[in-house]
Write a protein that holds these residues in place. Structure first.
Motif, mmCIF file in Angstrom:
data_model
loop_
_atom_site.group_PDB
_atom_site.id
_atom_site.type_symbol
_atom_site.label_atom_id
_atom_site.label_comp_id
_atom_site.label_asym_id
_atom_site.label_seq_id
_atom_site.Cartn_x
_atom_site.Cartn_y
_atom_site.Cartn_z
ATOM 1 N N MET A 40 0.822 -1.207 0.000
ATOM 2 C CA MET A 40 0.000 0.000 0.000
ATOM 3 C C MET A 40 0.861 1.264 0.000
ATOM 4 O O MET A 40 0.494 2.275 -0.603
ATOM 5 N N TYR A 44 0.293 4.003 -2.841
ATOM 6 C CA TYR A 44 -0.316 5.295 -2.516
ATOM 7 C C TYR A 44 0.685 6.369 -2.078
ATOM 8 O O TYR A 44 0.340 7.545 -2.087
ATOM 9 N N ILE A 47 0.312 6.314 3.786
ATOM 10 C CA ILE A 47 -0.689 5.463 4.433
ATOM 11 C C ILE A 47 -0.740 5.811 5.916
ATOM 12 O O ILE A 47 0.175 6.424 6.467
ATOM 13 N N LYS A 107 -5.270 3.757 3.237
ATOM 14 C CA LYS A 107 -4.747 4.725 2.265
ATOM 15 C C LYS A 107 -4.789 6.132 2.862
ATOM 16 O O LYS A 107 -5.795 6.541 3.453
#
Length: 257
Positions: A40, A44, A47, A107
């Protein structure tokens, strides 16, 4: 019959993800482990890791990746900041800093700012005396300059929505904006009540990205009503408190003789 509380963030998130009207408002969320954090973070760039059970923003950590720098992996916990050359170094330190309890990974949302400080909005939704859901108050929460969470109990500043959004929306747009938030709050409450029929109130924490898309960060089933005393319009708190008395959260105040 007692008011139902749901402590698990993951359990509440699962209910919202199962609702076709709400799933697009939920930031991508996963179970905390090494592979999920790495995947993640790569996807992104920012996080948040949060305790599955927790209040007041306690234990929340923001992790960022800045490719092309000498120390691309960074995270902040409360006011402490750390930077690392490799993911392995970062993850090892993260394991020492975070609380020893289950966590989830979410996220990160690049939130709107007010005077350089991130903010989100709390929408209070309650069961009214006619046994219908009603969005009874909306208030902004501006993060402490040195912290990553907006919670009042973590040093956040409560402010009216109009003041926070005046730099982003016209007066007419703000009215429409608030109506949408109130409707969203009721939709969330209705979805949760199907799974947890004894809930009577929720506090919905919503962040907005630069395109003004709303993101549901968290739903609290034991929301603090007293933050609404900070609003200039005292009638908002009076309504919230009177509803909470009606469904049994508080006892009526005794009148002085």
């Amino acid at each position: 019959m007692s008011i139902q509380r749901i402590s698990s963030k993951q359990a509440k998130t699962n209910v919202l993800l199962a609702n076709s009207k709400l799933k697009d408002y939920i930031p991508a969320t996963g179970h905390f482990d090494r592979s999920t954090v790495q995947r993640m973070l790569d996807q992104y760039g920012m996080i948040y890791v949060k305790p599955v059970v927790g209040t007041f923003g306690s234990g929340v950590i923001r992790i960022e990746k800045h490719p092309g720098t000498s120390s691309p992996y960074r995270f902040q916990s409360v006011v402490s900041k750390y930077s690392f050359r490799t993911f392995d170094e970062m993850y090892a330190k993260l394991g020492k800093v975070k609380k020893r309890k289950p966590y989830l990974v979410q996220k990160g949302i690049h939130m709107l700012k007010y005077n350089g400080r991130r903010f989100d909005l709390r929408v209070m939704v309650q069961m009214n005396p006619q046994s219908r859901w009603e969005s009874t108050g909306i208030i902004g929460r501006v993060a402490h300059p040195r912290k990553i969470v907006t919670n009042y109990h973590a040093g956040g500043t409560p402010l009216p929505v109009n003041r926070l959004m005046s730099g982003y929306l016209t007066a007419e747009q703000r009215n429409h904006f608030e109506r949408r938030l109130r409707t969203l709050g009721i939709t969330v409450a209705e979805a949760l009540k199907k799974k947890y029929p004894r809930i009577k109130e929720i506090g919905l924490d919503i962040a907005f990205d630069k395109s003004l898309k709303p993101w549901i960060l968290e739903v609290n089933t034991s929301p603090d009503p007293f933050i609404f005393k900070k609003l200039p319009d005292r009638s908002v708190f009076r309504k919230i408190y009177s509803y909470a008395i009606a469904y049994g959260r508080f006892k009526p105040l005794k009148r002085k003789k």
